[in-house]
Scaffold this motif. Structure first.
Motif, PDB file in Angstrom:
ATOM      1  N   CYS A   1      -4.507   5.878   2.690  1.00  0.00           N
ATOM      2  CA  CYS A   1      -4.766   5.063   1.503  1.00  0.00           C
ATOM      3  C   CYS A   1      -6.099   4.354   1.681  1.00  0.00           C
ATOM      4  O   CYS A   1      -6.368   3.789   2.741  1.00  0.00           O
TER       5      CYS A   1
ATOM      6  N   CYS B   1      -5.162   0.280   2.180  1.00  0.00           N
ATOM      7  CA  CYS B   1      -4.391  -0.303   3.288  1.00  0.00           C
ATOM      8  C   CYS B   1      -4.247   0.629   4.493  1.00  0.00           C
ATOM      9  O   CYS B   1      -3.691   0.238   5.509  1.00  0.00           O
TER      10      CYS B   1
ATOM     11  N   CYS C   1      -2.022   4.399  -1.815  1.00  0.00           N
ATOM     12  CA  CYS C   1      -0.616   4.695  -1.550  1.00  0.00           C
ATOM     13  C   CYS C   1       0.259   4.095  -2.653  1.00  0.00           C
ATOM     14  O   CYS C   1      -0.205   3.305  -3.478  1.00  0.00           O
TER      15      CYS C   1
HETATM   16 ZN   LIG Z   1      -2.131   1.428   0.349  1.00  0.00          ZN
END
Ligand SMILES: [Zn+2]
Length: 211
Positions: free
Chosen positions: A58, A61, A80
């Motif tokens: 992602c 994150c 994500c």
């Molecule tokens: Zn994420």
């Protein structure tokens, strides 16, 4: 000694590379696959192929994300499912070392904030340094200014403690509240082996980090 035909033996050898799979289990699984219709084996093959081709990190994150996931408006790369979820509290980031711990916290329920996955822990002995981890991307997120709390949910081991202290020192000048999970997680135990209820309690009972 009897030998299996090579294609069967090859599958057994490959399966034995998986964690927790010994000779007997590998043989049982290989014979099972051999007895399945071709379409079943094909669908397993397709799922394994997609695992490597479609899973990426992602861009927010560093959790695992599907490459087909929505990238949003802020730049390239997928986000994500958690970062895309409009229902999450975007003012809290829980820092974990690996995606497995993130999923464990998710399964325990009760946490509605965002995450940041470091990809490991700082370990001079294993030649893992801050620049090898997703620390710069965490700091970039914090510099954007909308985060009010960072929860450090790292292993209560020497490496976890070292990494938590390093992060706390980096984050402190930004004026963000820094907390860490505390009670319930046995010292020296990897979070990977901590059960979900314990982890949930540890998250609820987090304490403020004072430097
Ligand atoms: Zn994420």
């Amino acid at each position: 000694m009897m030998h299996y035909p090579a294609p069967l033996q090859n599958v057994i050898e490959e399966l034995k590379k998986l964690p927790g799979v010994g000779q007997r289990t590998a043989e049982r699984l290989a014979f099972h696959l051999l007895n399945q219709p071709a379409a079943e084996v094909e669908s397993l093959r397709e799922a394994l192929r997609a695992l490597k081709e479609r899973i990426t990190l992602c861009r927010e994150c560093c959790n695992f994300a599907d490459v087909d996931g929505d990238g949003g408006s802020e730049g390239p790369g997928p986000r994500c499912a958690i970062c895309r979820d409009p229902g999450r509290d975007r003012s809290v980031i829980c820092v974990v070392s690996h995606p497995q711990e993130l999923w464990k916290i998710e399964k325990s329920g009760g946490y509605q904030g965002l995450y940041h996955v470091l990809g490991g822990l700082i370990s001079p002995l294993r030649d893992v340094h801050p620049e090898d981890l997703q620390i710069e991307s965490l700091m970039r997120r914090l510099h954007r200014g909308s985060i009010r709390e960072v929860i450090l949910a790292l292993d209560p081991t020497v490496e976890g403690e070292h990494t938590s202290l390093y992060l706390a020192r980096q984050i402190k000048p930004l004026g963000v509240v820094i907390t860490r999970i505390a009670q319930g997680v046995p010292i020296g135990r990897d979070l990977e082996f901590t059960d979900e209820a314990t982890l949930s309690r540890a998250l609820q009972g987090r304490v403020r980090v004072v430097l």
